[in-house]
Design a protein around this motif. Sequence first.
Motif, PDB file in Angstrom:
ATOM      1  N   GLY A   1       0.736  -1.113   0.182  1.00 47.20           N
ATOM      2  CA  GLY A   1      -0.087  -0.034   0.017  1.00 47.20           C
ATOM      3  C   GLY A   1       0.626   1.253  -0.056  1.00 47.20           C
ATOM      4  O   GLY A   1       0.404   2.146   0.751  1.00 47.20           O
TER       5      GLY A   1
ATOM      6  N   ASP B   1      -0.671   5.125   0.020  1.00 44.62           N
ATOM      7  CA  ASP B   1      -1.809   5.624   1.143  1.00 44.62           C
ATOM      8  C   ASP B   1      -1.022   5.710   2.571  1.00 44.62           C
ATOM      9  O   ASP B   1      -1.725   5.740   3.404  1.00 44.62           O
ATOM     10  CB  ASP B   1      -2.783   4.419   1.415  1.00 44.62           C
ATOM     11  CG  ASP B   1      -3.682   4.449  -0.007  1.00 44.62           C
ATOM     12  OD1 ASP B   1      -4.167   5.636  -0.453  1.00 44.62           O
ATOM     13  OD2 ASP B   1      -4.087   3.356  -0.409  1.00 44.62           O
TER      14      ASP B   1
ATOM     15  N   GLN C   1     -13.401  -7.870   6.211  1.00 41.76           N
ATOM     16  CA  GLN C   1     -14.334  -7.890   5.013  1.00 41.76           C
ATOM     17  C   GLN C   1     -15.937  -7.469   5.388  1.00 41.76           C
ATOM     18  O   GLN C   1     -16.691  -6.890   4.966  1.00 41.76           O
ATOM     19  CB  GLN C   1     -14.426  -9.060   4.305  1.00 41.76           C
ATOM     20  CG  GLN C   1     -14.972  -8.973   2.941  1.00 41.76           C
ATOM     21  CD  GLN C   1     -14.495  -7.882   2.054  1.00 41.76           C
ATOM     22  OE1 GLN C   1     -13.125  -7.864   1.600  1.00 41.76           O
ATOM     23  NE2 GLN C   1     -15.191  -6.951   1.601  1.00 41.76           N
TER      24      GLN C   1
ATOM     25  N   SER D   1     -16.203  -3.884   6.627  1.00 41.66           N
ATOM     26  CA  SER D   1     -16.020  -3.105   5.546  1.00 41.66           C
ATOM     27  C   SER D   1     -17.432  -3.050   4.596  1.00 41.66           C
ATOM     28  O   SER D   1     -17.902  -2.025   4.030  1.00 41.66           O
ATOM     29  CB  SER D   1     -14.856  -3.582   4.343  1.00 41.66           C
ATOM     30  OG  SER D   1     -14.974  -2.760   3.045  1.00 41.66           O
TER      31      SER D   1
ATOM     32  N   TYR E   1      -3.919  -4.682   2.571  1.00 44.71           N
ATOM     33  CA  TYR E   1      -4.016  -3.716   1.775  1.00 44.71           C
ATOM     34  C   TYR E   1      -4.597  -4.105   0.418  1.00 44.71           C
ATOM     35  O   TYR E   1      -5.581  -3.764  -0.208  1.00 44.71           O
ATOM     36  CB  TYR E   1      -2.848  -2.793   1.504  1.00 44.71           C
ATOM     37  CG  TYR E   1      -3.058  -1.860   0.359  1.00 44.71           C
ATOM     38  CD1 TYR E   1      -3.695  -0.652   0.623  1.00 44.71           C
ATOM     39  CD2 TYR E   1      -2.461  -1.779  -0.855  1.00 44.71           C
ATOM     40  CE1 TYR E   1      -4.118   0.299  -0.239  1.00 44.71           C
ATOM     41  CE2 TYR E   1      -2.623  -0.976  -1.914  1.00 44.71           C
ATOM     42  CZ  TYR E   1      -3.515   0.188  -1.628  1.00 44.71           C
ATOM     43  OH  TYR E   1      -3.814   1.351  -2.566  1.00 44.71           O
ATOM     44  N   TYR E   2      -4.100  -5.368   0.051  1.00 43.78           N
ATOM     45  CA  TYR E   2      -4.401  -5.784  -1.305  1.00 43.78           C
ATOM     46  C   TYR E   2      -5.854  -6.507  -1.288  1.00 43.78           C
ATOM     47  O   TYR E   2      -6.564  -6.335  -2.155  1.00 43.78           O
ATOM     48  CB  TYR E   2      -3.245  -7.067  -1.963  1.00 43.78           C
ATOM     49  CG  TYR E   2      -3.594  -7.334  -3.331  1.00 43.78           C
ATOM     50  CD1 TYR E   2      -2.919  -6.526  -4.314  1.00 43.78           C
ATOM     51  CD2 TYR E   2      -4.439  -8.297  -3.690  1.00 43.78           C
ATOM     52  CE1 TYR E   2      -3.055  -6.899  -5.629  1.00 43.78           C
ATOM     53  CE2 TYR E   2      -4.431  -8.788  -5.159  1.00 43.78           C
ATOM     54  CZ  TYR E   2      -3.874  -8.103  -5.861  1.00 43.78           C
ATOM     55  OH  TYR E   2      -4.106  -8.218  -7.245  1.00 43.78           O
TER      56      TYR E   2
ATOM     57  N   LYS F   1      -8.034  -3.378  -0.050  1.00 45.61           N
ATOM     58  CA  LYS F   1      -8.022  -2.107  -0.773  1.00 45.61           C
ATOM     59  C   LYS F   1      -8.111  -0.768   0.226  1.00 45.61           C
ATOM     60  O   LYS F   1      -8.541   0.215  -0.087  1.00 45.61           O
ATOM     61  CB  LYS F   1      -9.115  -1.680  -1.967  1.00 45.61           C
ATOM     62  CG  LYS F   1      -8.725  -2.932  -3.019  1.00 45.61           C
ATOM     63  CD  LYS F   1      -7.652  -3.063  -3.473  1.00 45.61           C
ATOM     64  CE  LYS F   1      -7.382  -3.925  -4.667  1.00 45.61           C
ATOM     65  NZ  LYS F   1      -7.366  -5.361  -4.229  1.00 45.61           N
ATOM     66  N   LYS F   2      -7.679  -1.111   1.397  1.00 44.68           N
ATOM     67  CA  LYS F   2      -7.580  -0.185   2.503  1.00 44.68           C
ATOM     68  C   LYS F   2      -6.183   0.186   3.202  1.00 44.68           C
ATOM     69  O   LYS F   2      -5.694  -1.262   3.373  1.00 44.68           O
ATOM     70  CB  LYS F   2      -8.596  -0.266   3.358  1.00 44.68           C
ATOM     71  CG  LYS F   2     -10.234  -0.017   2.926  1.00 44.68           C
ATOM     72  CD  LYS F   2     -11.100  -0.275   3.797  1.00 44.68           C
ATOM     73  CE  LYS F   2     -12.661  -0.347   3.365  1.00 44.68           C
ATOM     74  NZ  LYS F   2     -12.990   0.951   2.684  1.00 44.68           N
TER      75      LYS F   2
END
Length: 447
Positions: free
Chosen positions: A87, A90, A238, A241, A267-268, A271-272
């Motif tokens: 990541g 970010d 998840q 999220s 991160y992958y 996506k955060k």
Amino acid sequence: MFNFLSDRFSGIFDWLNGKSRITESDIDQAFEQLFDALIDADVPQDLAKTFLTSVTKSLKGHDVQKNIKPGHYVIKVVQEKLTAFLGAKDTESFWRIQYPSTMMVLGLQGSGKTTTTVKIAYAIKERKSEKGKSKRIMVASVDYYRPAAIDQLEILAQENGIGFYRAEAGNPLDAATEIMEHARKQGYDLLIIDTAGRLHVDETMMQELKDIDKIVRPEKKILILDAMTGQESLSVAQSFSTSIGFEGAVLTKMDSQTRAGAAFSFYYALKKPVFFLGVGEKVDDIEPFLPERIASRIIGMGDFATLIEKAEKQFDSQTKVKQEDSSRRFMSGSFTLDDFLQQLGYLQKLGSLQKIASYLPGMGSMTPEMVEKGERELKKTRAIISSMTAVERVNVGLLNGERKRRIAKGSGTTATEINQMLQKFEQIKQYAKLMKNNSQFKSFFKR
């Protein structure tokens, strides 16, 4: 923290570095071992394949520059891909805070959520202080299912100079409204609200969080995850999220025997970004998650930059001047036992030997037995040098048999142990001369 992966990656890279030419077959063989290492570290199989596929595409069919060893080129590509995978884009998103602001802290029971709430507040407070600024920060809790959590939050906040408010309302939603109003009236710049957790994700908890979210309307929602739960932490993330959303996470208990699969994958998979890593029980045992540095540690190259930053925070300006004088002599190889004793004192302030070693190349996997032995040796060394006169520390050539017997008696050691310490001291002086051209090593001892 990343010792398990670092040990496995380092061994594979050492094998590659021993080759004058690397074939596609060598890469395939190395990556089979890397894949096994990632799986053993509890990285999901599909993510491990995705990562290694991206690295393979960058390596195969590309010519290596003549002035670069093939093994070094492979390491370079792996590090670049790993940094991006973790990541890289970010890293600073957490610090973009529009004051006045509110944050919500989410997570399951047992993840270290309440302690981390204060750690986050303290990290922000310290960062602002370093820049010559100050912000009024308050923490509060709407966890009515675990009364001790509110008491814990109050104690930790008071111990660390963080504002605290205990709502009088009888339920979490009314408490959230009351807390928001109190923070507004008192002019706090930042409010961080600790929410209730459960042992497992359930609909009742999620609905309550959604209702609180509507009242608070936080700038950031931060998810706290126990890194020791491995792939399960990704499933929990998840669920959060999908149900309520969050901006980033803190992975706690990274100082334990966790194999770091969650940190590698988060991160992958989500996506955060990961904002912080919890690395101990103290309020300042929290580190920003910086992918470039984490990648360096995973591939076995250590993390001097973080160690340097920790050192800078430990010393006042007067101590820094003394350290710099001692460090210049250290890097020239002309330092004395007095300088050596000072450097040992500086290192002691940074924490345990194991914690320091985790930032150094190839030393992150010290066993408890090795750490205990190392601590004993350092204690013995300090005792021996402290039993010398000021003149003896500067001129070890004066240490004849009679003087050594006196020092041995004063330090509780033997003449043989004194001789061994002096031999190691000479070796360190020679090593310092050899390492003075290493930029990271030099920068640490300049600080």
